[in-house]
Design an enzyme around this catalytic site. Sequence first.
Site, PDB file in Angstrom:
ATOM      1  N   ASP A   3      18.864  41.820  -2.936  1.00  0.00           N
ATOM      2  CA  ASP A   3      17.913  41.744  -4.052  1.00  0.00           C
ATOM      3  C   ASP A   3      17.417  43.116  -4.502  1.00  0.00           C
ATOM      4  OD1 ASP A   3      16.487  42.070  -1.679  1.00  0.00           O
ATOM      5  OD2 ASP A   3      14.715  41.041  -2.450  1.00  0.00           O
TER       6      ASP A   3
ATOM      7  N   ASP B  84      15.865  45.673  -2.975  1.00  0.00           N
ATOM      8  CA  ASP B  84      14.637  46.340  -2.541  1.00  0.00           C
ATOM      9  C   ASP B  84      14.831  47.236  -1.314  1.00  0.00           C
ATOM     10  OD1 ASP B  84      14.938  44.241  -0.797  1.00  0.00           O
ATOM     11  OD2 ASP B  84      12.950  43.361  -1.135  1.00  0.00           O
ATOM     12  N   ARG B  85      15.994  47.168  -0.677  1.00  0.00           N
ATOM     13  CA  ARG B  85      16.224  48.035   0.483  1.00  0.00           C
ATOM     14  C   ARG B  85      17.135  49.198   0.127  1.00  0.00           C
ATOM     15  NH1 ARG B  85      16.858  44.557   5.968  1.00  0.00           N
ATOM     16  NH2 ARG B  85      15.205  43.045   5.544  1.00  0.00           N
TER      17      ARG B  85
ATOM     18  N   SER C 178      17.414  37.878  -0.073  1.00  0.00           N
ATOM     19  CA  SER C 178      17.516  39.308   0.220  1.00  0.00           C
ATOM     20  C   SER C 178      18.797  39.706   0.938  1.00  0.00           C
ATOM     21  CB  SER C 178      16.284  39.731   1.002  1.00  0.00           C
ATOM     22  OG  SER C 178      16.241  41.118   1.103  1.00  0.00           O
ATOM     23  N   HIS C 179      18.664  40.238   2.157  1.00  0.00           N
ATOM     24  CA  HIS C 179      19.812  40.772   2.875  1.00  0.00           C
ATOM     25  C   HIS C 179      20.635  39.671   3.552  1.00  0.00           C
ATOM     26  CE1 HIS C 179      16.504  40.233   5.593  1.00  0.00           C
ATOM     27  NE2 HIS C 179      17.336  40.207   6.604  1.00  0.00           N
TER      28      HIS C 179
ATOM     29  N   ASP D  53      20.445  46.335  -0.903  1.00  0.00           N
ATOM     30  CA  ASP D  53      20.677  44.995  -0.351  1.00  0.00           C
ATOM     31  C   ASP D  53      20.793  43.924  -1.437  1.00  0.00           C
ATOM     32  OD1 ASP D  53      18.023  44.893  -1.124  1.00  0.00           O
ATOM     33  OD2 ASP D  53      17.437  43.577   0.533  1.00  0.00           O
TER      34      ASP D  53
ATOM     35  N   LYS E 254       9.119  46.890  -2.261  1.00  0.00           N
ATOM     36  CA  LYS E 254       9.953  48.019  -1.883  1.00  0.00           C
ATOM     37  C   LYS E 254      11.068  48.147  -2.924  1.00  0.00           C
ATOM     38  CE  LYS E 254      12.305  45.299   1.744  1.00  0.00           C
ATOM     39  NZ  LYS E 254      11.489  44.082   1.972  1.00  0.00           N
TER      40      LYS E 254
HETATM   41  C1  VG1 Z   1      12.696  41.615   7.739  1.00  0.00           C
HETATM   42  C2  VG1 Z   1      12.288  43.048   8.002  1.00  0.00           C
HETATM   43  C3  VG1 Z   1      11.003  43.362   7.271  1.00  0.00           C
HETATM   44  C4  VG1 Z   1      11.189  43.065   5.773  1.00  0.00           C
HETATM   45  C5  VG1 Z   1      11.665  41.638   5.588  1.00  0.00           C
HETATM   46  C6  VG1 Z   1      11.977  41.332   4.139  1.00  0.00           C
HETATM   47  O1  VG1 Z   1      11.706  40.743   8.234  1.00  0.00           O
HETATM   48  O2  VG1 Z   1      12.140  43.277   9.379  1.00  0.00           O
HETATM   49  O3  VG1 Z   1      10.660  44.704   7.491  1.00  0.00           O
HETATM   50  O4  VG1 Z   1       9.980  43.247   5.086  1.00  0.00           O
HETATM   51  O5  VG1 Z   1      12.844  41.412   6.345  1.00  0.00           O
HETATM   52  O6  VG1 Z   1      12.956  42.207   3.646  1.00  0.00           O
HETATM   53  P1  VG1 Z   1      11.841  39.980   9.656  1.00  0.00           P
HETATM   54  O7  VG1 Z   1      10.633  39.090   9.730  1.00  0.00           O
HETATM   55  O8  VG1 Z   1      13.142  39.269   9.631  1.00  0.00           O
HETATM   56  O9  VG1 Z   1      11.847  41.055  10.687  1.00  0.00           O
HETATM   57  V1  VG1 Z   1      14.005  41.679   2.439  1.00  0.00           V
HETATM   58  O10 VG1 Z   1      14.766  43.022   1.847  1.00  0.00           O
HETATM   59  O11 VG1 Z   1      14.937  40.595   3.384  1.00  0.00           O
HETATM   60  O12 VG1 Z   1      13.082  40.801   1.425  1.00  0.00           O
HETATM   61 CO    CO Z   2      15.631  42.679   0.149  1.00  0.00          CO
END
Ligand code: VG1
Ligand code: CO
Length: 545
Positions: free
Chosen positions: A281, A283-284, A115-116, A279, A378
């Site tokens: 992948d 989804d953000r 992801s991010h 982001d 998302k």
């Molecule tokens: C983070 C965010 C959470 C989100 C998750 C996955 O998790 O706070 O809201 O659902 O990333 O997002 P954490 O446990 O690091 O706070 V993604 O777009 O990285 O799949």
């Molecule tokens: Co993501």
Amino acid sequence: MTPPIKIVATKPYTDQKPGTSGLRKKVPHFQQPNYVQNFLQSIFDSLEGFGGKTLVIGGDGRFFNREVIQIALKMAAANGFGRVLVGRGGLLSTPAASNVIRQHRAFGGIILSASHNPGGPTEDFGIKYNTGNGGPAPERITEAIFERTKEIEDYRILDVPDLDLDRPGVQPLGAMTVEVIDPVADYAALMETLFDFPAIKAMFAGGFRMAFDAMSAITGPYATEILEGRLGAARGTVRNGTPLPDFGGHHPDPNLVHAKALYDDMMAPDAPDFGAASDGDGDRNLIIGRGIFITPSDSLAMLAANAHLAPGYAAGLAGIARSMPTSAAADRVAEKLGIGIYETPTGWKFFGNLLDAGMATICGEESAGTGSNHVREKDGLWAVLLWLNILAARKEPAKAIAEAHWREYGRNYYARHDYEGIDSDAANGLVDALRARLASLPGTKVGPLTVAAADDFAYHDPVDGSTSAKQGIRVLFEGGSRVVFRLSGTGTSGATLRVYIEAYEPPTGALDLAVSDALADLIAAAETLAQIKERTGRSEPDVVT
Ligand code: VG1
Ligand code: CO
């Protein structure tokens, strides 16, 4: 002749516990012998009844994506899947993968992404499993997978050459078939059913200017096809639109730190009308109107309040769900609409049941995640398109819509402070110390504030009755402001402490303060309560969003 299935002996790893969203580690960690194979086999071993069924596989294109896709294909065939749908080049954004699972009634899907988090030979990689509803596996399944990883003895794989994933069409792999699909087509078609494309197209034709920063990640091809292709936005609207294995060396995290160039452009006198980013992948979403950053929590509330302007939501919303650390701005909208509001732990997997049960239509997280019942993830581009639909329908700038929203509902000033890569023991010590003091906190004065209540958030899923405890420490102050502390479940080095800070101003209050001023007392209180500096050695957060 079908190639023989190889059964390969392996030894368990002890650290394959999925976090907030799948298993995430550094690439060299994933490159240890059989590390990927063990986790994939543990997923398959935890599932039942998939013989002959369809699996979806895709990833965000980051470094190591292609290698893992080949392994996953050969293991899916050896484990008895009947068909795999894979995005061309191994690419699928997370929301697009969710959609493909649903549209093609697949048994489930494997999404490769961190992801991010940054990508590259020494950066992050991730694997997660999604179920047949298109959503991230619930905790009951991720726990079963983790248990399995601790005792695995062998895995199954076909001993065949790699497949060509750049050529669309069907090819056999043992007794299984592999279908290479266009990663964008199904998703773009779905978006056309939800939004008023002619109205948005007319807005662009009338000179509306937009900047979309794909951050060299997966949404580039989606945004280019939909915004520039189908909606007629000017060429060049999509920036950094080619997915790169290392995201150009940046963090593909759409916030004011990592998308600062976009932010600066949107604050300039000649700014485009609307700015957005997504982001790694896809989804953000980051939403910036000309001259105004809209926090994800506010965006959720504003989208919910205006969703009926889009054809897909014209019948109204069944309910809204938000993660606990997300601000309560959406609650006020739900109250006014007379619909349900649900508060879940962090992570999209907790929204799946509410969406499946028809209890919630729109969901959101403060971390720039917003989505609806159209998929079970998302969806960054979806949020951008819903904003565009609202802008086209209301014919007002985003700034005017936001300010009118605050005048109607009041404003939830909000910030998240992240302390990244801190010592794990120090982070756990900080949380444990807070937890130990919860009962004695009410009544305590911290600067000008008085603690009204404090607890450790536990969620009771109203659909399946499951409970998830220890989901974040909440400290509520008299007057309704609050601070939340929790540790990240997506980081890959040390621990990341997240401090979420929120204060509410009613419609008659001060609606145009600088966020840092509005939250100054709370920020100081968070420091005092958690002894952040003393315990972590950090006097400033690494990232403020
Ligand atoms: C983070 C965010 C959470 C989100 C998750 C996955 O998790 O706070 O809201 O659902 O990333 O997002 P954490 O446990 O690091 O706070 V993604 O777009 O990285 O799949
Ligand atoms: Co993501």
